[in-house]
Write a protein that holds these residues in place. Structure first.
Motif, short mmCIF file in Angstrom:
data_model
loop_
_atom_site.label_atom_id
_atom_site.label_comp_id
_atom_site.label_asym_id
_atom_site.label_seq_id
_atom_site.Cartn_x
_atom_site.Cartn_y
_atom_site.Cartn_z
N GLU A 211 -35.56 -81.59 -6.07
CA GLU A 211 -35.82 -83.03 -6.31
C GLU A 211 -34.82 -83.90 -5.53
OE1 GLU A 211 -35.89 -82.46 -10.60
OE2 GLU A 211 -37.94 -83.25 -10.65
N ALA B 165 -30.94 -78.38 -12.19
CA ALA B 165 -30.12 -79.03 -13.20
C ALA B 165 -29.30 -77.96 -13.90
CB ALA B 165 -31.02 -79.74 -14.20
N ASP B 166 -28.24 -78.37 -14.58
CA ASP B 166 -27.43 -77.39 -15.32
C ASP B 166 -28.13 -77.10 -16.65
OD1 ASP B 166 -25.60 -75.93 -16.70
OD2 ASP B 166 -23.87 -77.06 -15.95
N ILE B 167 -28.73 -75.92 -16.75
CA ILE B 167 -29.55 -75.59 -17.93
C ILE B 167 -28.70 -75.63 -19.21
CG2 ILE B 167 -31.13 -73.88 -18.92
CD1 ILE B 167 -31.43 -72.74 -16.06
N ARG B 168 -27.42 -75.34 -19.06
CA ARG B 168 -26.56 -75.33 -20.25
C ARG B 168 -26.44 -76.72 -20.86
NH1 ARG B 168 -23.94 -70.18 -19.92
NH2 ARG B 168 -24.24 -69.42 -17.83
N GLY C 83 -34.07 -79.33 -9.91
CA GLY C 83 -33.40 -80.59 -9.59
C GLY C 83 -32.83 -80.61 -8.18
N ALA D 68 -29.23 -75.16 -7.21
CA ALA D 68 -30.39 -74.38 -7.69
C ALA D 68 -31.01 -75.04 -8.92
CB ALA D 68 -29.95 -72.96 -8.00
N ARG E 234 -29.79 -62.51 -18.36
CA ARG E 234 -28.54 -62.33 -17.64
C ARG E 234 -27.49 -61.63 -18.52
NH1 ARG E 234 -31.93 -65.28 -15.65
NH2 ARG E 234 -32.01 -65.51 -13.41
N PRO F 263 -38.92 -74.01 -10.48
CA PRO F 263 -39.08 -72.98 -11.51
C PRO F 263 -38.99 -73.53 -12.95
CG PRO F 263 -36.86 -72.91 -10.62
CD PRO F 263 -37.55 -74.03 -9.93
N GLU F 264 -38.96 -74.87 -13.12
CA GLU F 264 -38.80 -75.44 -14.45
C GLU F 264 -39.80 -74.87 -15.46
OE1 GLU F 264 -38.59 -77.11 -11.66
OE2 GLU F 264 -37.18 -78.78 -11.79
N PRO G 72 -40.70 -80.38 -13.72
CA PRO G 72 -39.67 -81.07 -12.93
C PRO G 72 -39.52 -82.49 -13.48
CG PRO G 72 -41.23 -79.94 -11.50
CD PRO G 72 -41.80 -79.90 -12.88
N GLY G 73 -38.31 -82.83 -13.90
CA GLY G 73 -38.14 -84.08 -14.66
C GLY G 73 -37.39 -85.16 -13.91
N ARG H 66 -25.14 -57.39 -18.37
CA ARG H 66 -23.70 -57.07 -18.53
C ARG H 66 -23.56 -56.09 -19.69
NH1 ARG H 66 -23.27 -62.57 -16.89
NH2 ARG H 66 -23.59 -63.29 -19.00
N PRO I 104 -21.48 -70.85 -9.81
CA PRO I 104 -22.01 -70.03 -8.71
C PRO I 104 -23.26 -70.61 -8.04
CG PRO I 104 -22.68 -69.12 -10.82
CD PRO I 104 -21.82 -70.30 -11.14
N VAL I 105 -24.02 -71.50 -8.70
CA VAL I 105 -25.30 -71.89 -8.10
C VAL I 105 -25.37 -73.39 -7.80
CG1 VAL I 105 -26.55 -69.94 -9.13
CG2 VAL I 105 -26.53 -72.14 -10.32
N LEU J 107 -38.82 -72.27 -17.72
CA LEU J 107 -37.87 -72.65 -18.78
C LEU J 107 -38.57 -73.51 -19.82
CD1 LEU J 107 -34.95 -73.71 -16.39
CD2 LEU J 107 -35.08 -71.60 -17.71
C1 3H9 Z 1 -34.17 -78.42 -13.62
O1 3H9 Z 1 -33.71 -78.42 -12.52
C2 3H9 Z 1 -34.74 -79.65 -14.30
C3 3H9 Z 1 -34.92 -80.80 -13.37
O2 3H9 Z 1 -36.23 -80.80 -12.85
C4 3H9 Z 1 -34.82 -82.12 -14.07
C5 3H9 Z 1 -33.68 -82.47 -14.88
C6 3H9 Z 1 -33.74 -83.88 -15.45
N1 3H9 Z 1 -27.83 -73.90 -14.77
O3 3H9 Z 1 -29.32 -65.62 -11.89
P1 3H9 Z 1 -27.92 -65.31 -11.52
C7 3H9 Z 1 -26.01 -69.20 -13.92
S1 3H9 Z 1 -34.20 -77.02 -14.57
C8 3H9 Z 1 -26.79 -73.28 -15.32
O4 3H9 Z 1 -27.30 -64.11 -12.11
P2 3H9 Z 1 -28.77 -64.83 -8.81
C9 3H9 Z 1 -26.52 -67.92 -14.56
O5 3H9 Z 1 -26.64 -68.07 -15.95
C10 3H9 Z 1 -33.41 -75.80 -13.57
N2 3H9 Z 1 -26.43 -72.01 -15.01
O6 3H9 Z 1 -27.74 -65.26 -9.93
C11 3H9 Z 1 -25.44 -66.96 -14.16
O7 3H9 Z 1 -24.33 -67.21 -14.99
P3 3H9 Z 1 -23.50 -66.01 -15.64
C12 3H9 Z 1 -34.29 -75.30 -12.49
C13 3H9 Z 1 -27.18 -71.38 -14.12
O8 3H9 Z 1 -28.05 -64.93 -7.55
C14 3H9 Z 1 -25.04 -67.42 -12.77
O9 3H9 Z 1 -25.46 -68.77 -12.68
N3 3H9 Z 1 -33.63 -74.19 -11.81
C15 3H9 Z 1 -28.29 -71.97 -13.52
O10 3H9 Z 1 -29.43 -63.54 -9.18
C16 3H9 Z 1 -25.66 -66.64 -11.65
O11 3H9 Z 1 -27.08 -66.60 -11.88
C17 3H9 Z 1 -33.77 -72.94 -12.23
O12 3H9 Z 1 -34.49 -72.64 -13.15
C18 3H9 Z 1 -28.60 -73.30 -13.87
N4 3H9 Z 1 -29.63 -73.96 -13.31
O13 3H9 Z 1 -29.95 -65.90 -8.86
C19 3H9 Z 1 -33.02 -71.90 -11.44
N5 3H9 Z 1 -28.85 -71.09 -12.66
O14 3H9 Z 1 -22.91 -65.29 -14.48
C20 3H9 Z 1 -32.42 -70.92 -12.37
C21 3H9 Z 1 -28.10 -69.98 -12.73
O15 3H9 Z 1 -22.53 -66.68 -16.52
N6 3H9 Z 1 -31.59 -69.95 -11.67
N7 3H9 Z 1 -27.09 -70.14 -13.61
O16 3H9 Z 1 -24.51 -65.21 -16.38
C22 3H9 Z 1 -32.10 -68.92 -10.98
O17 3H9 Z 1 -33.31 -68.74 -10.85
C23 3H9 Z 1 -31.13 -67.94 -10.41
O18 3H9 Z 1 -29.92 -68.10 -11.08
C24 3H9 Z 1 -30.86 -68.13 -8.90
C25 3H9 Z 1 -29.68 -67.21 -8.47
C26 3H9 Z 1 -32.13 -67.73 -8.12
C27 3H9 Z 1 -30.48 -69.52 -8.57
#
Ligand code: 3H9
Length: 677
Positions: free
Chosen positions: A102, A60-63, A99, A58, A274, A121-122, A129-130, A278, A19-20, A125
């Motif tokens: 980035e 990196a894939d946190i999973r 990411g 939105a 999250r 928002p890293e 930001p990496g 449910r 979804p994101v 978590l």
């Molecule tokens: C990063 O980017 C590190 C990098 O700097 C460097 C790497 C080397 N991954 O929140 P929702 C799932 S760290 C995997 O209900 P909304 C969430 O679990 C990341 N899954 O929707 C849910 O799944 P389920 C930095 C993710 O519309 C579904 O998506 N980014 C991720 O209310 C819907 O989510 C963040 O920290 C993800 N990154 O809000 C952003 N994001 O239905 C984190 C979401 O199975 N995400 N899911 O439960 C958010 O803040 C909100 O999800 C967002 C949408 C605002 C995007």
């Protein structure tokens, strides 16, 4: 995962991972391959990266964070984007985060629709930001904005992002058409100056002061959290080190943080938040339940909780009728609400327009008749069963049949509120301060004053719990919520058990009873509101707490009256008795079926008691320590002190089993008891 197409002379790389649009391995591979393909295609003059569906990536894939890392790394993909000899434009809508932001910073240009938001928002978590974010954002916007965004994790509107210089243009209408037009307009322009790695950080001469001030601020504001501190260090490297060295440092700090317990706990909390949305109960679930329309509300009682609840409703834009029993109490309440609204505006928690509108939405009254048309009533009168029953009787007669009648009780049995509409009567327990805490629920509290009875000092207990990460120790919380409230609750509990509390009462309902709160109450020490409680405050209703020798004298006199010999209690024991009794309660709540998942309990603590996210919640905390150890210590305290907690069968089973105690939390792969065998 990345759809490739060519529109005229522009290659379109559309990330398609609902979804994101998280930047999973497949997405990173798709982006890398798409850039390579477009670079080789002679027809293509420019490249666009965008997201399909609701958003730009939105993050990196946190999973994937709990799994072994897999190439290509995001930073390598970014390098190939930046090195492209054809201009790459990020076309942003939805939430461009982490990411995702980035990736866009590797692009040569960034355009967005007005409704888009960007951010890093890293830190929420437990990370930074990496993928070069800490090195590239400061080069683009300077240190103050970069430090603020990266350490706070806040989402920035497209309008502000344009102001800061993150976005080059805001577009209206169809994003892809606008992006194609924009991309063609930059074909042939020099790309070198658009590559952020070659830029100097603006205002670098002030770097030392700015970074030191930011470090002092995050240590104060996010006490105990590791990530904000490392964010500042990484951002500082953007000035102190050449780009490549800065990237190496960022990567090291990212790896360290990601391996830490804090990151595990904060990522667990992200998914737990999250998961709890449910919910399911025997009579329905989040899928089947329909929200009742609430357009008008009323709050009964303008004391600490009533005014807090009113602020909460007004901040949500709901009209509130505030009812009190006399003009003086009503006027006091109105003054408190005004002050709380002003405070919320100052802290940036409520927009000025909402606070201004609130003055027209709030209607004071002394007359129950004014409540006849409201959809929702929340009573917050004294914790006195007789009074509450009277109030519910009146409401039942006056309010329309569809109105929901709710009680902000934390202890009284809601079934005792005799009305002709039991299906419309509910407990709605707000946590103090009601306008700030996100939890709205009934949950059990803990009775830490037992330890004070035995010899511990309340100020030491508060300090130990604050050092562990709680924003306020338990005795400061009792002063905040009111010692008189606790007193009323226990009086009512005693009444419901057909007994009364005296100076000699040692047990109530088969559980140990501590009367220190009663002694403070009798001396008029009702907490913050009276300026005296366990602590002394600078004024009635003040916030600055100082230890008070008079309170310690009251406690010591209590011990002497009871013949209790004061003993020394270690910090470890304070933590164990506070935390483990909560964990035991948590398991009992699961055992009794009040909650179905440990995540429900952890989120209650994160929202209701501002439990530090970096510890994940008491159930997650227990899984990190090991249930066997927790169980053994609970048994020890159970045998050695007549504590309130009953033994929990489930914890005993899990704690004494050598296998099958833990299961892997499916989303993260971290060790957490998932409460399903
Ligand atoms: C990063 O980017 C590190 C990098 O700097 C460097 C790497 C080397 N991954 O929140 P929702 C799932 S760290 C995997 O209900 P909304 C969430 O679990 C990341 N899954 O929707 C849910 O799944 P389920 C930095 C993710 O519309 C579904 O998506 N980014 C991720 O209310 C819907 O989510 C963040 O920290 C993800 N990154 O809000 C952003 N994001 O239905 C984190 C979401 O199975 N995400 N899911 O439960 C958010 O803040 C909100 O999800 C967002 C949408 C605002 C995007």
């Amino acid at each position: 995962m990345v759809d490739y197409s060519v529109k005229g002379q522009v290659a379109l790389l559309e990330v398609n991972n609902p979804p994101v649009n998280a930047l999973s391995t497949a997405v990173r591979t798709g982006l890398r391959d798409g850039i390579a393909k477009a670079s080789k295609d002679p027809k293509v003059k420019a490249i666009i990266i965008c997201g399909k569906g609701q958003t730009f990536p939105a993050g990196a894939d946190i999973r994937e964070f709990g799994q072994p890392p897999r190439a290509p790394w995001l930073i390598e993909v970014g390098d190939s984007i930046e090195a492209s000899l054809k201009p790459v434009v990020a076309a942003i809508h939805g939430t461009c985060l982490g990411g995702g932001l980035e990736v866009s910073l590797f692009c040569h240009y960034r355009i967005a629709v007005k409704s888009a938001r960007v951010g890093f928002p890293e830190v929420n978590l437990g990370l930074l930001p990496g993928a070069a974010g800490t090195q590239r954002l400061p080069r683009l916007v300077g240190l103050p904005v970069a430090l603020d965004m990266i350490t706070s994790g806040r989402h920035v509107t497209a309008l502000d992002a344009k102001k800061y210089g993150i976005l080059d243009e805001l577009v209206a209408g169809d994003l892809i058409n606008a992006a194609i037009k924009y991309a063609m307009s930059v074909v042939g322009k020099p790309l070198m100056e658009r590559r952020l790695r070659y830029k100097q950080v603006p205002g670098a001469d002030k770097a030392r002061e700015v970074c030191e001030a930011a470090m002092a601020q995050v240590k104060r504001k996010y006490k105990g959290y590791e990530a904000p501190v490392e964010c500042v260090r990484a951002v500082r490297a953007s000035v102190d080190l050449p780009y490549a060295d800065g990237i190496r440092m960022e990567s090291e700090l990212f790896k360290q943080l990601n391996a830490s317990g804090q990151a595990r706990a904060q990522q667990y909390a992200f998914f737990a938040e999250r998961t709890v949305s449910r919910w399911s109960m025997p009579n329905g679930s989040y899928r089947t339940a329909k929200a009742l329309p609430v357009k008008t509300t009323a709050v009964l009682g303008a004391g600490t909780m009533g005014t807090g609840i009113a602020v909460c409703l007004l901040s949500a834009g709901l009209p509130v009728i505030l009812l009190e029993q006399n003009e003086k109490l009503l006027q006091n309440g109105l003054r408190t609400i005004k002050a709380l609204m002003e405070g919320s505006v100052k802290l940036g928690k409520v927009p000025m327009e909402v606070a201004q509108k609130a003055t027209t939405l709030l209607k004071p009254t002394l007359n129950y008749e004014d409540l006849k048309d409201v959809d929702l009533v929340i009573e917050a009168v004294f914790e006195n069963l007789k009074l509450k029953r009277e109030v519910f009787g009146k409401l039942d007669k006056i309010c329309k049949p569809s109105a929901l009648l709710c009680s902000n009780t934390s202890t009284l049995d809601i079934d005792l509120a005799a009305t002709s509409r039991p299906d419309k009567v509910a407990g709605m327990h707000f946590f103090a301060p009601a306008y700030h805490m996100r939890l709205l629920e009934n949950i059990y509290g803990t009775k830490t004053s037992f330890m004070v009875e035995e010899g511990a000092n309340p100020y030491e207990i508060d300090q130990i719990m604050e050092d562990l990460g709680m924003p306020m120790g338990p005795f400061k919380v009792r002063d905040l919520s009111g010692i008189d409230i606790g007193w009323r609750i226990t009086q009512e509990v005693a009444k419901s058990l057909g007994t009364t509390i005296t100076k000699e009462t040692k047990y109530l309902g088969g559980e140990r009873y501590c009367g220190i709160g009663d002694d403070l109450y009798e001396k008029g020490r009702h907490g913050r509101k009276t300026g005296l409680g366990f602590y002394k405050y600078e004024k009635k209703g003040g916030k600055i707490s100082t230890p008070d020798p008079d309170a310690l004298d009251i406690i010591e006199a209590y011990r002497q009256r009871r013949g209790i010999v004061k003993c020394k209690i270690s910090s470890q024991e304070v933590i164990e008795r506070q935390m483990y009794s909560s964990i035991n309660e948590g398991f009992k709540i699961l055992e009794e079926g009040i909650c179905t998942r440990p995540e429900d309990i952890d989120i209650s603590w994160l929202y209701g008691f501002t439990f530090p996210k970096y510890l994940g919640g008491p159930m997650f905390y227990a899984s990190r320590i090991g249930l066997q150890k927790v169980y053994e210590r609970i048994c020890y305290y159970h045998e050695n002190f007549p504590l309130k907690q009953r033994d929990c069968k489930d914890l005993r089973r899990r704690g004494s089993s050598t296998s099958g105690v833990y299961t892997m939390y499916p989303a993260l792969g971290v060790v957490i008891n998932s409460y399903c065998d």
